[in-house]
Design an enzyme around this catalytic site. Structure first.
Site, PDB file in Angstrom:
ATOM      1  N   SER A 146       0.854  -1.186   0.000  1.00 57.98           N
ATOM      2  CA  SER A 146       0.000   0.000   0.000  1.00 57.98           C
ATOM      3  C   SER A 146       0.882   1.226   0.000  1.00 57.98           C
ATOM      4  CB  SER A 146      -0.882   0.005   1.261  1.00 57.98           C
ATOM      5  OG  SER A 146      -1.559   1.241   1.424  1.00 57.98           O
ATOM      6  N   TYR A 159      -2.368  -1.094  10.283  1.00 58.37           N
ATOM      7  CA  TYR A 159      -2.397  -1.300   8.838  1.00 58.37           C
ATOM      8  C   TYR A 159      -1.076  -0.878   8.212  1.00 58.37           C
ATOM      9  CZ  TYR A 159      -4.071  -1.027   4.008  1.00 58.37           C
ATOM     10  OH  TYR A 159      -4.234  -1.194   2.665  1.00 58.37           O
TER      11      TYR A 159
END
Length: 251
Positions: A146, A159
């Site tokens: 990401s 995350y």
């Protein structure tokens, strides 16, 4: 534009394939000749993707699999090889978003959930995929990290930690297997128009759009196109890369 013969008879393994980027990649691979094993946590969740893969001309095996469970992952890879005979390309895309909170308020169970699926799941998949690729003499692995893997995210420590770690895992594995005809890369999406993004923003997608310098969300198809390039012969000199596709969000 799809090239129907780019992945003819290639066997592709896609996790997190029920929606979003995983579904888009599975359909794109099928349109270019691949045969697929698609995975998500329930077989029912994969029905729409499987139908779309078949409509694109692909042979598909659906597998219900929680990627955080070692036995399930080992069995999923074994089923794929038993059905198709080999494993040429693996796209480790399964992942979940965290419940937004500052670090001191993150429950240990939530931390373990995020790291268990995003990082442990990627690691477990890679172990079994890579063992098969070593045995057969080559392959390609692509992991979904990401833009949060190269920057901080307020309220998103779990995350971001998982995605930073996936990049390190990818780069290290690329070196481990570079001389064995196996390439390992990562794709780093930004804010993409997916069900995950809808959940993360509580349905207020404009909040995510406002973060993007280009003024829009990315599409799953745009990420899938990059994945296919990495998996193809055109990406043959690329390994250990962490390719950012985020509209400038991480700059």
């Amino acid at each position: 534009m799809a090239r129907p013969d780019r992945f003819t008879d290639k066997i592709v393994f896609v996790t997190g394939a029920a929606s979003g980027i995983g579904r888009a990649a599975a359909i794109a691979f099928a349109a270019e000749g691949a045969r697929l094993a698609i995975l998500d946590r329930s077989a029912e969740a994969l029905d729409a993707t499987a139908e779309a893969v078949r409509s694109a001309g692909g042979d598909v095996l659906t597998i219900a699999c929680d990627v955080s469970l070692p036995d399930r992952v080992e069995a999923a890879v074994a089923r794929t090889v038993a059905r198709f005979g080999r494993l040429d390309i693996a796209f480790n895309n399964a992942g979940v978003e965290n419940q937004a909170a500052p670090v001191h308020e993150i429950a240990l169970a939530e931390w373990d959930r995020i790291l268990g699926i995003n990082l442990r799941g990627t690691f477990l998949c890679m172990q079994h995929e890579l063992a098969q690729m070593v045995a057969q003499g080559g392959g390609v692995v692509i992991n979904t990290a990401s833009g949060a893997g190269i920057r901080g995210v307020a309220g998103g420590a779990a995350y971001a930690a998982s995605k930073h770690a996936i990049i390190g895992l990818t780069r290290s594995a690329a070196l481990d297997y570079a001389k064995q005809n196996i390439r390992v890369n990562a794709v780093l999406p930004g804010n993409i128009e997916t069900p995950m993004m809808d959940r993360f923003t509580g349905g207020d997608i404009q909040k995510a759009i406002d973060l993007e310098p280009v003024g829009r969300l990315g599409t799953p198809a745009e990420i899938a196109e990059a994945v296919l390039w990495m998996a193809s012969d055109l990406g043959g000199f690329v390994t250990g890369a962490a390719t950012v596709i985020d509209g400038g969000w991480s700059l």
